[in-house]
Scaffold this motif. Sequence first.
Motif, PDB file in Angstrom:
ATOM      1  N   GLY A  93      45.329 -13.752  83.128  1.00  0.00           N
ATOM      2  CA  GLY A  93      46.336 -14.422  83.957  1.00  0.00           C
ATOM      3  C   GLY A  93      47.094 -15.473  83.185  1.00  0.00           C
ATOM      4  O   GLY A  93      46.624 -16.001  82.177  1.00  0.00           O
ATOM      5  N   THR A  94      48.300 -15.750  83.679  1.00  0.00           N
ATOM      6  CA  THR A  94      49.137 -16.806  83.132  1.00  0.00           C
ATOM      7  C   THR A  94      49.549 -17.692  84.297  1.00  0.00           C
ATOM      8  O   THR A  94      50.016 -17.203  85.327  1.00  0.00           O
ATOM      9  N   PHE A  95      49.390 -18.985  84.128  1.00  0.00           N
ATOM     10  CA  PHE A  95      49.583 -19.931  85.229  1.00  0.00           C
ATOM     11  C   PHE A  95      50.564 -21.029  84.836  1.00  0.00           C
ATOM     12  O   PHE A  95      50.578 -21.484  83.693  1.00  0.00           O
ATOM     13  N   SER A 124      48.227 -21.906  75.352  1.00  0.00           N
ATOM     14  CA  SER A 124      49.425 -22.595  75.829  1.00  0.00           C
ATOM     15  C   SER A 124      50.710 -21.878  75.434  1.00  0.00           C
ATOM     16  O   SER A 124      50.820 -21.322  74.338  1.00  0.00           O
ATOM     17  N   TYR A 125      51.664 -21.933  76.360  1.00  0.00           N
ATOM     18  CA  TYR A 125      53.039 -21.527  76.084  1.00  0.00           C
ATOM     19  C   TYR A 125      53.836 -22.795  75.818  1.00  0.00           C
ATOM     20  O   TYR A 125      53.481 -23.875  76.278  1.00  0.00           O
ATOM     21  N   ARG A 162      48.124 -25.863  84.513  1.00  0.00           N
ATOM     22  CA  ARG A 162      46.961 -25.790  83.625  1.00  0.00           C
ATOM     23  C   ARG A 162      45.660 -25.909  84.427  1.00  0.00           C
ATOM     24  O   ARG A 162      44.647 -25.312  84.059  1.00  0.00           O
ATOM     25  N   ASP A 163      45.683 -26.666  85.529  1.00  0.00           N
ATOM     26  CA  ASP A 163      44.492 -26.797  86.374  1.00  0.00           C
ATOM     27  C   ASP A 163      44.100 -25.450  86.970  1.00  0.00           C
ATOM     28  O   ASP A 163      42.911 -25.109  87.032  1.00  0.00           O
ATOM     29  N   ASN A 164      45.092 -24.679  87.424  1.00  0.00           N
ATOM     30  CA  ASN A 164      44.803 -23.352  87.977  1.00  0.00           C
ATOM     31  C   ASN A 164      44.220 -22.442  86.894  1.00  0.00           C
ATOM     32  O   ASN A 164      43.298 -21.667  87.150  1.00  0.00           O
ATOM     33  N   ALA A 222      47.910 -19.395  79.620  1.00  0.00           N
ATOM     34  CA  ALA A 222      47.243 -18.105  79.820  1.00  0.00           C
ATOM     35  C   ALA A 222      45.743 -18.297  79.662  1.00  0.00           C
ATOM     36  O   ALA A 222      45.287 -19.174  78.926  1.00  0.00           O
ATOM     37  N   VAL A 223      44.986 -17.461  80.363  1.00  0.00           N
ATOM     38  CA  VAL A 223      43.526 -17.498  80.248  1.00  0.00           C
ATOM     39  C   VAL A 223      43.104 -16.248  79.483  1.00  0.00           C
ATOM     40  O   VAL A 223      43.265 -15.125  79.961  1.00  0.00           O
ATOM     41  N   GLY A 224      42.587 -16.473  78.283  1.00  0.00           N
ATOM     42  CA  GLY A 224      42.069 -15.388  77.455  1.00  0.00           C
ATOM     43  C   GLY A 224      40.557 -15.409  77.481  1.00  0.00           C
ATOM     44  O   GLY A 224      39.950 -16.478  77.505  1.00  0.00           O
ATOM     45  N   LEU A 225      39.961 -14.234  77.501  1.00  0.00           N
ATOM     46  CA  LEU A 225      38.492 -14.167  77.570  1.00  0.00           C
ATOM     47  C   LEU A 225      37.904 -13.499  76.342  1.00  0.00           C
ATOM     48  O   LEU A 225      38.503 -12.585  75.760  1.00  0.00           O
TER      49      LEU A 225
END
Length: 169
Positions: free
Chosen positions: A101-103, A127-128, A106-108, A134-137
């Motif tokens: 996901g991309t938000f 960060s963009y 930053r809190d989300n 974005a959340v990378g796993l």
Amino acid sequence: MKKVLAAVLLSVLLFTGCDSFRRLAGRPTSADIAGKKAWIEAEEAAHQARLDSLRRVQKAIADSLELIDEIKASKTMVLKVSEVKGMSSAGLDKHYYVIIGTFSSRDNASRQGEVAAGAGYVPTLISYRNGFTAVGLNGTDSMAHAWDTFGKLKGEPFCPKDVWMLVNE
């Protein structure tokens, strides 16, 4: 005199062996032959090690190509950092990330990362330049490991349908 000479010759033959005659004739001695045999065996072992290494590399390449074909066939979106407008590779120390996901907040993104961490995944916030995150796993240097993570994530309740892979090049 002939008997003495024959006796000396016979005793030399019996007590010195063939190596004396080989040395006199300029031929290799048994020690030379043993040394050469050991050298040949060492060279054969080194050659076999190189062949084994080559086979491992060939298998790794074949496996990688098979994996790439599998990823392409799945129509999974795979993007390089340079292809994602505004994304920064700062802080990315691994080669592959699965993005869930991309938000704009930053809190989300942090909360989504915490949910993933609770399920056993290792989140990385990416960060963009425009403030999105974005959340990378499970960042990894192995494409196969990233693909395994991708497959496992598809079954997770928190995983969105638009999950994709990021390549940090």
